[in-house]
Design a protein around this motif. Structure first.
Motif, PDB file in Angstrom:
ATOM      1  N   GLY A  47       0.805  -1.215   0.000  1.00 14.63           N
ATOM      2  CA  GLY A  47       0.000   0.000   0.000  1.00 14.63           C
ATOM      3  C   GLY A  47       0.835   1.261   0.000  1.00 14.63           C
ATOM      4  O   GLY A  47       0.542   2.225  -0.728  1.00 14.63           O
ATOM      5  N   MET A  48       1.891   1.280   0.810  1.00 13.59           N
ATOM      6  CA  MET A  48       2.759   2.453   0.864  1.00 13.59           C
ATOM      7  C   MET A  48       3.466   2.675  -0.468  1.00 13.59           C
ATOM      8  O   MET A  48       3.513   3.789  -1.000  1.00 13.59           O
ATOM      9  CB  MET A  48       3.787   2.287   1.989  1.00 13.59           C
ATOM     10  CG  MET A  48       4.918   3.306   1.967  1.00 13.59           C
ATOM     11  SD  MET A  48       4.364   5.040   2.144  1.00 13.59           S
ATOM     12  CE  MET A  48       4.054   5.075   3.917  1.00 13.59           C
ATOM     13  N   VAL A  49       4.024   1.604  -1.032  1.00 18.39           N
ATOM     14  CA  VAL A  49       4.740   1.733  -2.306  1.00 18.39           C
ATOM     15  C   VAL A  49       3.786   2.168  -3.411  1.00 18.39           C
ATOM     16  O   VAL A  49       4.099   3.066  -4.205  1.00 18.39           O
ATOM     17  CB  VAL A  49       5.427   0.399  -2.676  1.00 18.39           C
ATOM     18  CG1 VAL A  49       6.087   0.504  -4.053  1.00 18.39           C
ATOM     19  CG2 VAL A  49       6.466   0.018  -1.626  1.00 18.39           C
ATOM     20  N   ALA A  50       2.612   1.551  -3.454  1.00 13.93           N
ATOM     21  CA  ALA A  50       1.647   1.878  -4.501  1.00 13.93           C
ATOM     22  C   ALA A  50       1.171   3.325  -4.397  1.00 13.93           C
ATOM     23  O   ALA A  50       1.044   4.021  -5.411  1.00 13.93           O
ATOM     24  CB  ALA A  50       0.455   0.926  -4.416  1.00 13.93           C
ATOM     25  N   SER A  51       0.910   3.785  -3.184  1.00 10.12           N
ATOM     26  CA  SER A  51       0.457   5.167  -2.995  1.00 10.12           C
ATOM     27  C   SER A  51       1.539   6.158  -3.409  1.00 10.12           C
ATOM     28  O   SER A  51       1.260   7.170  -4.061  1.00 10.12           O
ATOM     29  CB  SER A  51       0.070   5.396  -1.534  1.00 10.12           C
ATOM     30  OG  SER A  51      -1.052   4.614  -1.179  1.00 10.12           O
ATOM     31  N   ALA A  52       2.794   5.847  -3.047  1.00  8.51           N
ATOM     32  CA  ALA A  52       3.889   6.750  -3.371  1.00  8.51           C
ATOM     33  C   ALA A  52       4.117   6.843  -4.874  1.00  8.51           C
ATOM     34  O   ALA A  52       4.505   7.902  -5.385  1.00  8.51           O
ATOM     35  CB  ALA A  52       5.168   6.288  -2.690  1.00  8.51           C
ATOM     36  N   LEU A  53       3.844   5.753  -5.595  1.00  6.81           N
ATOM     37  CA  LEU A  53       4.096   5.725  -7.034  1.00  6.81           C
ATOM     38  C   LEU A  53       2.841   6.041  -7.848  1.00  6.81           C
ATOM     39  O   LEU A  53       2.847   5.921  -9.077  1.00  6.81           O
ATOM     40  CB  LEU A  53       4.666   4.365  -7.439  1.00  6.81           C
ATOM     41  CG  LEU A  53       5.994   3.993  -6.760  1.00  6.81           C
ATOM     42  CD1 LEU A  53       6.479   2.641  -7.248  1.00  6.81           C
ATOM     43  CD2 LEU A  53       7.062   5.067  -6.994  1.00  6.81           C
ATOM     44  N   GLY A  54       1.780   6.434  -7.177  1.00  7.91           N
ATOM     45  CA  GLY A  54       0.582   6.883  -7.876  1.00  7.91           C
ATOM     46  C   GLY A  54      -0.271   5.793  -8.475  1.00  7.91           C
ATOM     47  O   GLY A  54      -1.036   6.040  -9.410  1.00  7.91           O
ATOM     48  N   VAL A  55      -0.164   4.572  -7.938  1.00  6.86           N
ATOM     49  CA  VAL A  55      -0.971   3.458  -8.470  1.00  6.86           C
ATOM     50  C   VAL A  55      -1.695   2.737  -7.333  1.00  6.86           C
ATOM     51  O   VAL A  55      -1.551   1.524  -7.152  1.00  6.86           O
ATOM     52  CB  VAL A  55      -0.099   2.471  -9.278  1.00  6.86           C
ATOM     53  CG1 VAL A  55       0.315   3.073 -10.602  1.00  6.86           C
ATOM     54  CG2 VAL A  55       1.120   2.033  -8.471  1.00  6.86           C
ATOM     55  N   PRO A  56      -2.493   3.446  -6.544  1.00  2.00           N
ATOM     56  CA  PRO A  56      -3.153   2.817  -5.396  1.00  2.00           C
ATOM     57  C   PRO A  56      -4.092   1.684  -5.782  1.00  2.00           C
ATOM     58  O   PRO A  56      -4.229   0.714  -5.037  1.00  2.00           O
ATOM     59  CB  PRO A  56      -3.907   3.983  -4.741  1.00  2.00           C
ATOM     60  CG  PRO A  56      -4.062   5.001  -5.831  1.00  2.00           C
ATOM     61  CD  PRO A  56      -2.835   4.873  -6.659  1.00  2.00           C
ATOM     62  N   SER A  57      -4.756   1.783  -6.920  1.00  6.48           N
ATOM     63  CA  SER A  57      -5.667   0.710  -7.318  1.00  6.48           C
ATOM     64  C   SER A  57      -4.897  -0.567  -7.625  1.00  6.48           C
ATOM     65  O   SER A  57      -5.328  -1.675  -7.282  1.00  6.48           O
ATOM     66  CB  SER A  57      -6.506   1.134  -8.530  1.00  6.48           C
ATOM     67  OG  SER A  57      -5.679   1.457  -9.638  1.00  6.48           O
TER      68      SER A  57
END
Length: 384
Positions: free
Chosen positions: A212-222
């Motif tokens: 979740g943290m990595v995805a949010s930081a890279l703009g791909v939360p879905s």
């Protein structure tokens, strides 16, 4: 996101110290032996091929008694790659997150990503999110198929090289406190590179937090939500498959201990509670004997503790076992091992240093490989 407890901070600091000392002494790096060859058994020293994953654990000929089986074996992945949840990731940027250290970080460009940690799990997560094509370099633990040919930005094992990082001109760095020196991380921030620091904790329960943290930081939360759901389901399915072959009586379950060694450096550690190894052992249906004797975190091994634990099986990293000259060398260097059932039966299960504790997108595959080596060692194709 909650911060680590003091105990866990000490535990993971201890692991980083142990690996760092070992790396300097035996030059743990990106060796060709774990780059993922034709056999796909990255990092394994197995003499036979890995068993194909299309044969389920329950269909294998199981050891009559996993506690008393004799002989060492290597757990290896038949496929070392990471399958992305999407092939057309479209980051929504800029993305702003508060990282594990409370730092607010804004990421405006994900075209040149570095994901660096001591486990290789951050890079595996980025690949799992579908952003592998944007990764421009790697640490020495990132050796899975598709990433092993990237330029190395660590030296002497797990030491970050500032010059190598800057030469790659990264647009964002995702890392944690397991790798350093920390001055290099600060230097990257001073150079204007967004640096997102995740939790250094790795276990089967916080995979979703890390993704979740990595995805949010890279703009791909879905994509992060999708990857979390997939990995969680895979882990649950694998744990259920292992439970189906685990002895129902606790007295019949294998007593397992995780032993970390770097013989050339004189480093011998027992991994206990809150180390990640405890969760791994429980998921494998074993009894965590380090927890039984009250061993917390990662601590230097003592002969007394090893004999008191009386493990039936020792889990080890492949290069660690190699550093003491294999099982024969282990028994010679640590006589206390011979005073345990594991030593008497040569019941050592090793797995690539870059896989065994790399909790993340490949967690279920790691569990499956270890379970095969524990419960069906004669069918694993890796028995030595």
């Amino acid at each position: 996101m909650t911060s680590l407890t003091p105990l866990r901070r000490r535990a993971h600091a201890g692991l980083a110290l142990a690996l760092g000392v070992a790396a300097a002494a035996v030059t743990l790096g990106a060796c060709s032996s774990h780059a993922g060859g034709a056999g796909g058994a990255a990092g394994a020293s197995a003499e036979g091929p890995c068993l194909s994953s299309d044969v389920s654990l329950s269909d294998l000929p199981l050891a009559p008694d996993p506690k008393t089986h004799q002989g060492e074996s290597t757990a290896c992945l038949s496929d070392t790659g990471v399958i992305p949840v999407t092939t057309d990731a479209a980051p929504v940027l800029p993305a702003t997150v508060t990282d594990n250290q409370g730092t607010v970080v804004t990421v405006a460009d994900t075209s040149r990503i570095l994901a660096l940690d001591i486990y290789g799990s951050l890079a595996a997560t980025v690949f799992g999110l579908g952003l592998g094509d944007s990764v421009v370099g790697r640490d020495s633990s990132t050796s899975f198929a598709g990433a092993s040919d990237l330029p190395l930005v660590t030296q002497n094992g797990h030491e970050l090289n500032a010059e190598a990082i800057l030469e790659l001109d990264p647009s964002v760095i995702v890392t944690d406190s397991s790798i350093g020196p920390w001055d290099v991380v600060l230097q990257m921030r001073e150079a204007g590179i967004p640096v997102v620091v995740t939790t250094p904790e790795r276990n089967l329960d916080n995979v979703g937090e890390l993704v979740g943290m990595v995805a949010s930081a890279l703009g791909v939360p879905s994509a992060g939500a999708e990857l979390t759901a997939r990995v969680t389901a895979e882990i649950q399915d694998e744990v259920a498959a292992i439970a189906a072959v685990t002895p129902s009586d606790l007295a019949d379950r294998p007593r397992i201990l995780f032993l970390y060694v770097r013989g050339n450096a004189g480093v011998y550690y027992i991994f206990g509670e809150e180390s990640g190894a405890d969760a791994l052992i429980r998921a494998l249906g074993g009894i965590d004997v380090a927890g039984e004797i009250g061993w917390q975190g990662m601590r230097p091994m003592t002969a007394e503790a090893l004999v008191k634990a009386q493990p039936d099986i020792l889990l080890m990293m492949t290069k660690g076992l190699e550093s003491v000259g294999g099982v024969d060398g282990l028994l010679e260097r640590i006589p206390a091992v011979a005073e345990t059932p594991a030593g008497a039966n040569r019941r050592i299960v090793d797995m690539s240093d870059y896989e065994i504790l790399s909790f993340g997108p490949r967690s279920a595959a790691v569990l499956d490989a270890l379970a095969r080596a524990i419960y069906a060692p004669d069918a694993s194709g890796a028995a030595r």
